[in-house]
Enzyme design. Sequence first.
Site, PDB file in Angstrom:
ATOM      1  N   ASP A  30      -5.748  -0.641  -1.866  1.00 55.25           N
ATOM      2  CA  ASP A  30      -6.518  -1.586  -2.680  1.00 55.25           C
ATOM      3  C   ASP A  30      -7.822  -2.032  -2.040  1.00 55.25           C
ATOM      4  O   ASP A  30      -8.027  -1.894  -0.832  1.00 55.25           O
ATOM      5  CB  ASP A  30      -5.692  -2.848  -2.912  1.00 55.25           C
ATOM      6  CG  ASP A  30      -5.587  -3.702  -1.638  1.00 55.25           C
ATOM      7  OD1 ASP A  30      -5.232  -3.143  -0.566  1.00 55.25           O
ATOM      8  OD2 ASP A  30      -5.901  -4.901  -1.693  1.00 55.25           O
ATOM      9  N   ASP A  69      -5.321   3.036  10.622  1.00 55.34           N
ATOM     10  CA  ASP A  69      -6.743   2.871  10.940  1.00 55.34           C
ATOM     11  C   ASP A  69      -6.829   2.645  12.455  1.00 55.34           C
ATOM     12  O   ASP A  69      -6.713   3.600  13.229  1.00 55.34           O
ATOM     13  CB  ASP A  69      -7.232   1.674  10.107  1.00 55.34           C
ATOM     14  CG  ASP A  69      -8.726   1.437  10.134  1.00 55.34           C
ATOM     15  OD1 ASP A  69      -9.335   1.568  11.197  1.00 55.34           O
ATOM     16  OD2 ASP A  69      -9.299   1.102   9.092  1.00 55.34           O
ATOM     17  N   LYS A 105      -7.078   7.783  10.315  1.00 57.13           N
ATOM     18  CA  LYS A 105      -8.488   7.926  10.693  1.00 57.13           C
ATOM     19  C   LYS A 105      -8.520   8.205  12.200  1.00 57.13           C
ATOM     20  O   LYS A 105      -8.492   7.287  13.011  1.00 57.13           O
ATOM     21  CB  LYS A 105      -9.248   6.635  10.388  1.00 57.13           C
ATOM     22  CG  LYS A 105      -9.229   6.238   8.911  1.00 57.13           C
ATOM     23  CD  LYS A 105      -9.965   4.921   8.677  1.00 57.13           C
ATOM     24  CE  LYS A 105      -9.794   4.446   7.249  1.00 57.13           C
ATOM     25  NZ  LYS A 105     -10.356   3.097   7.028  1.00 57.13           N
ATOM     26  N   GLY A 153       0.769  -1.239   0.000  1.00 57.37           N
ATOM     27  CA  GLY A 153       0.000   0.000   0.000  1.00 57.37           C
ATOM     28  C   GLY A 153       0.798   1.286   0.000  1.00 57.37           C
ATOM     29  O   GLY A 153       0.393   2.274  -0.589  1.00 57.37           O
ATOM     30  N   PHE A 186     -13.974   3.541   4.023  1.00 59.05           N
ATOM     31  CA  PHE A 186     -13.039   2.673   3.313  1.00 59.05           C
ATOM     32  C   PHE A 186     -12.658   3.325   1.989  1.00 59.05           C
ATOM     33  O   PHE A 186     -13.503   3.653   1.166  1.00 59.05           O
ATOM     34  CB  PHE A 186     -13.650   1.289   3.058  1.00 59.05           C
ATOM     35  CG  PHE A 186     -12.673   0.354   2.418  1.00 59.05           C
ATOM     36  CD1 PHE A 186     -11.639  -0.208   3.164  1.00 59.05           C
ATOM     37  CD2 PHE A 186     -12.758   0.059   1.064  1.00 59.05           C
ATOM     38  CE1 PHE A 186     -10.705  -1.059   2.569  1.00 59.05           C
ATOM     39  CE2 PHE A 186     -11.826  -0.796   0.463  1.00 59.05           C
ATOM     40  CZ  PHE A 186     -10.799  -1.350   1.217  1.00 59.05           C
TER      41      PHE A 186
HETATM   42  P1  5GP Z   1      -4.804  -0.874  11.126  1.00 61.37           P
HETATM   43  O1  5GP Z   1      -3.916  -2.005  11.541  1.00 61.37           O
HETATM   44  O2  5GP Z   1      -4.274   0.488  11.516  1.00 61.37           O
HETATM   45  O3  5GP Z   1      -6.218  -1.072  11.576  1.00 61.37           O
HETATM   46  O4  5GP Z   1      -4.910  -0.920   9.551  1.00 61.37           O
HETATM   47  C1  5GP Z   1      -3.837  -0.529   8.766  1.00 61.37           C
HETATM   48  C2  5GP Z   1      -3.805  -1.240   7.442  1.00 61.37           C
HETATM   49  O5  5GP Z   1      -5.104  -1.614   7.005  1.00 61.37           O
HETATM   50  C3  5GP Z   1      -3.259  -0.309   6.369  1.00 61.37           C
HETATM   51  O6  5GP Z   1      -1.893  -0.507   6.196  1.00 61.37           O
HETATM   52  C4  5GP Z   1      -4.036  -0.702   5.148  1.00 61.37           C
HETATM   53  O7  5GP Z   1      -3.366  -1.737   4.485  1.00 61.37           O
HETATM   54  C5  5GP Z   1      -5.331  -1.234   5.682  1.00 61.37           C
HETATM   55  N1  5GP Z   1      -6.391  -0.207   5.661  1.00 61.37           N
HETATM   56  C6  5GP Z   1      -6.874   0.510   6.707  1.00 61.37           C
HETATM   57  N2  5GP Z   1      -7.846   1.347   6.314  1.00 61.37           N
HETATM   58  C7  5GP Z   1      -7.972   1.168   4.981  1.00 61.37           C
HETATM   59  C8  5GP Z   1      -8.823   1.770   3.978  1.00 61.37           C
HETATM   60  O8  5GP Z   1      -9.665   2.648   4.214  1.00 61.37           O
HETATM   61  N3  5GP Z   1      -8.645   1.304   2.706  1.00 61.37           N
HETATM   62  C9  5GP Z   1      -7.749   0.339   2.374  1.00 61.37           C
HETATM   63  N4  5GP Z   1      -7.684  -0.019   1.099  1.00 61.37           N
HETATM   64  N5  5GP Z   1      -6.938  -0.237   3.288  1.00 61.37           N
HETATM   65  C10 5GP Z   1      -7.058   0.179   4.569  1.00 61.37           C
END
Ligand code: 5GP
Length: 180
Positions: free
Chosen positions: A164, A108, A136, A50, A157
């Site tokens: 992706d 996230d 976020k 990403g 999202f």
């Molecule tokens: P976390 O571990 O902080 O909950 O999520 C981080 C990872 O989840 C990011 O590196 C990404 O790959 C994926 N992710 C989180 N939010 C989104 C989003 O809105 N869209 C997409 N495509 N991937 C996300």
Amino acid sequence: MEKITLHDKTFRPFIPSARIEEAIDKVADEVNRDFEGGETVPMVLCVLNGAIMFTAELLKRLKFNCELVSIKLSSYQGTHSTGTVLNLLGLTGDVRGRTVIICEDIVDTGNTIIALRDMLLDKGACDVRICTMLMKPDVYDKPVKLDYVGIEIPNAFIVGYGLDYNELGRNYRDIYVLDE
Ligand code: 5GP
């Protein structure tokens, strides 16, 4: 800008590429302010897949000597976080005694970035900075400060600019949000 369809879902335009580049300029200024003229040669860590576009754009703007390493992690399946961070491809360099600047596409819940930060400190990195293109704030619930943040977005999202939906959408230069 028009809507795009990836697999079974439709996404509408959300952040135009010009706004993204402005945010990367700002982040690069902050990183340069911290490292330009310093003694340390930081390792810039691209979190695959990403953060590939963001890392490339950021690197072009950095004005100090640095190395590039990468790692592949995953906690997402479809449009939701699974909560478990998987290490899919090991770190491509030795971080012992080094300053590491993690480059992420989006934070996230923070599960991924905090697991990665802890892993780097465990492997002997002496300083770990977190740099993310997007975050976020309504969802992030970890006590660790994010050092460099490009753009804050609501809990939705999104795809594009490296991000992706089940592997599609990474190639778009603009960011799109799920059209519900
Ligand atoms: P976390 O571990 O902080 O909950 O999520 C981080 C990872 O989840 C990011 O590196 C990404 O790959 C994926 N992710 C989180 N939010 C989104 C989003 O809105 N869209 C997409 N495509 N991937 C996300």
